[in-house]
Design a protein around this motif. Structure first.
Motif, PDB file in Angstrom:
ATOM      1  N   PRO A  96       0.811  -1.227   0.000  1.00  0.00           N
ATOM      2  CA  PRO A  96       0.000   0.000   0.000  1.00  0.00           C
ATOM      3  C   PRO A  96       0.847   1.281   0.000  1.00  0.00           C
ATOM      4  CG  PRO A  96      -0.828  -1.568   1.610  1.00  0.00           C
ATOM      5  CD  PRO A  96       0.490  -2.088   1.154  1.00  0.00           C
ATOM      6  N   ILE A  97       2.040   1.208   0.599  1.00  0.00           N
ATOM      7  CA  ILE A  97       2.926   2.391   0.571  1.00  0.00           C
ATOM      8  C   ILE A  97       3.393   2.605  -0.879  1.00  0.00           C
ATOM      9  CG2 ILE A  97       4.903   3.512   1.670  1.00  0.00           C
ATOM     10  CD1 ILE A  97       4.862   1.154   3.727  1.00  0.00           C
ATOM     11  N   LEU A 218       6.993   3.463   7.943  1.00  0.00           N
ATOM     12  CA  LEU A 218       5.689   2.886   7.613  1.00  0.00           C
ATOM     13  C   LEU A 218       5.752   1.380   7.411  1.00  0.00           C
ATOM     14  CD1 LEU A 218       4.104   5.533   5.201  1.00  0.00           C
ATOM     15  CD2 LEU A 218       3.387   4.970   7.515  1.00  0.00           C
ATOM     16  N   LEU A 221       5.986  -0.230  10.804  1.00  0.00           N
ATOM     17  CA  LEU A 221       4.688  -0.152  11.497  1.00  0.00           C
ATOM     18  C   LEU A 221       3.694  -1.149  10.904  1.00  0.00           C
ATOM     19  CD1 LEU A 221       2.792   1.395  13.491  1.00  0.00           C
ATOM     20  CD2 LEU A 221       2.234   2.915  11.592  1.00  0.00           C
ATOM     21  N   ARG A 222       3.629  -1.199   9.575  1.00  0.00           N
ATOM     22  CA  ARG A 222       2.654  -2.061   8.915  1.00  0.00           C
ATOM     23  C   ARG A 222       3.019  -3.548   9.056  1.00  0.00           C
ATOM     24  NH1 ARG A 222      -0.934   0.695   5.773  1.00  0.00           N
ATOM     25  NH2 ARG A 222      -1.438  -1.275   4.765  1.00  0.00           N
ATOM     26  N   THR A 225       1.927  -4.559  12.373  1.00  0.00           N
ATOM     27  CA  THR A 225       0.471  -4.738  12.364  1.00  0.00           C
ATOM     28  C   THR A 225       0.107  -6.104  11.781  1.00  0.00           C
ATOM     29  OG1 THR A 225       0.192  -2.367  12.081  1.00  0.00           O
ATOM     30  CG2 THR A 225      -1.705  -3.733  11.519  1.00  0.00           C
ATOM     31  N   ARG A 228       0.874  -8.846  14.284  1.00  0.00           N
ATOM     32  CA  ARG A 228      -0.154  -8.870  15.354  1.00  0.00           C
ATOM     33  C   ARG A 228      -1.465  -9.462  14.832  1.00  0.00           C
ATOM     34  NH1 ARG A 228       1.762  -3.232  17.547  1.00  0.00           N
ATOM     35  NH2 ARG A 228       2.903  -3.902  19.394  1.00  0.00           N
ATOM     36  N   ALA A 229      -1.839  -9.078  13.605  1.00  0.00           N
ATOM     37  CA  ALA A 229      -3.089  -9.604  13.034  1.00  0.00           C
ATOM     38  C   ALA A 229      -2.996 -11.116  12.864  1.00  0.00           C
ATOM     39  CB  ALA A 229      -3.366  -8.929  11.691  1.00  0.00           C
ATOM     40  N   ARG A 231      -1.143 -13.163  14.637  1.00  0.00           N
ATOM     41  CA  ARG A 231      -1.205 -13.788  15.972  1.00  0.00           C
ATOM     42  C   ARG A 231      -2.641 -13.787  16.510  1.00  0.00           C
ATOM     43  NH1 ARG A 231       0.969 -15.734  20.354  1.00  0.00           N
ATOM     44  NH2 ARG A 231       0.437 -14.902  22.403  1.00  0.00           N
ATOM     45  N   ALA A 232      -3.328 -12.662  16.307  1.00  0.00           N
ATOM     46  CA  ALA A 232      -4.721 -12.574  16.793  1.00  0.00           C
ATOM     47  C   ALA A 232      -5.586 -13.625  16.111  1.00  0.00           C
ATOM     48  CB  ALA A 232      -5.280 -11.174  16.525  1.00  0.00           C
TER      49      ALA A 232
END
Lengths: 242, 50
Positions: A96-97, A218, A221-222, A225, A228-229, A231-232
């Motif tokens: 997306p970047i 970025l 950071l992404r 994210t 984490r997504a 793992r969740a």
């Protein structure tokens, strides 16, 4: 210590958490200084007038659009060869970047081209290969979204990334391959004679540093994210099975 | 303070406005997704540990 240690998500999270604030602050400083310097304190070009100020956005974004795809190529190859999940997620995080950078390059190029060439768009080799690169970015993101199984999605998007690399290279070297079209040659070169004048060159370098640092901040950071997504969703799947 | 952009003022200002909007959009989107995902993970982990 080996670079491959950071394929471990825990180690990646620890290191990226330390680098991220520095990259974010430094990118902010470089972008503010570079853009203010370029916009307010550089003269007009004798041929292009004040439109030369667009160079501080157009060149760094175009450079990043191509190099982000190259970064995705490297991380995709790491996924294909070594099956490191962080690597595949970093490629996914970068796309997306890359879209934003390619869009900035296309829009600023069109706005700059209209008064200089008399047209917003021409099917020139560099412009056309850049548009195709933009479509590859969109296709890459759509393919990730379309496939439910993460490993299959990583495999297929990695192959797409390999194919798209042809257009990333073409975008960079199109003006050298085909000696035709409206787009001028590269603004930056190792040959000092071919470079833009120093008065434009130094603020441009600061802006490029700002764009590179912004990308680093970025993409870290992404990627965090995405980890984490992942793992969740793994924990939720375990919850459902229990 | 504002430089004289002459007849190209619209082009230059338009390029800066479009670019800044896109840069802010990708930064804001990334931060929003990061916060939402962190909150979701914290929620799942809290449920799992508590």
């Amino acid at each position: 210590m080996s670079l491959w240690e950071y394929a471990n998500p825990v180690k990646f999270m620890a290191l990226s958490g330390r680098i991220l604030p520095w990259a974010a602050w430094l990118s902010g400083i470089c972008l503010v200084v570079g853009l203010i310097w370029g916009f307010f304190f550089t003269p007009d070009d004798f041929r292009q007038g004040s439109t030369v100020k667009i160079i501080y956005l157009h060149v760094p974004s175009a450079l990043m659009a191509i190099n982000i795809w190259m970064m995705m190529l490297v991380t995709s190859l790491v996924w294909i060869i070594r099956r490191h999940h962080v690597s595949a997620l970093a490629a996914k995080a970068a796309a997306p970047i890359g879209v934003a950078m390619t869009l900035i390059a296309l829009i600023t190029g069109a706005i700059w081209g209209q008064p200089m060439w008399g047209t917003w768009w021409a099917w020139d080799p560099r412009l056309t290969s850049f548009l195709i690169l933009f479509l590859f970015y969109l296709g890459y993101i759509a393919l990730w979204a379309a496939i439910e199984d993460n490993d299959t999605a990583a495999d297929l998007t990695s192959i797409l990334c390999l194919v798209g690399s042809v257009f990333a290279v073409l975008s960079r070297y199109a003006v050298n391959f085909w000696n035709q079209g409206l787009h001028q040659g590269a603004s930056l070169s190792l040959d000092k004679e071919k470079n833009v004048a120093d008065v434009f060159y130094f603020p441009l370098l600061v802006c490029i540093a700002g764009f590179v640092l912004l990308f680093i901040a970025l993409v870290l950071l992404r990627t965090r994210t995405e980890i984490r997504a992942r793992r969740a969703s793994a924990l939720l799947a375990r919850e459902r099975m229990a | 303070m504002m430089p004289d952009l002459g007849k190209y003022a619209d082009a230059v200002l338009g390029a800066y406005a479009a670019s800044i909007v896109l840069l802010i959009a990708i930064v804001a989107l990334s931060i929003w997704q990061a916060r939402r995902t962190k909150a979701a993970l914290d929620d799942v982990e809290k449920r799992r540990n508590g």
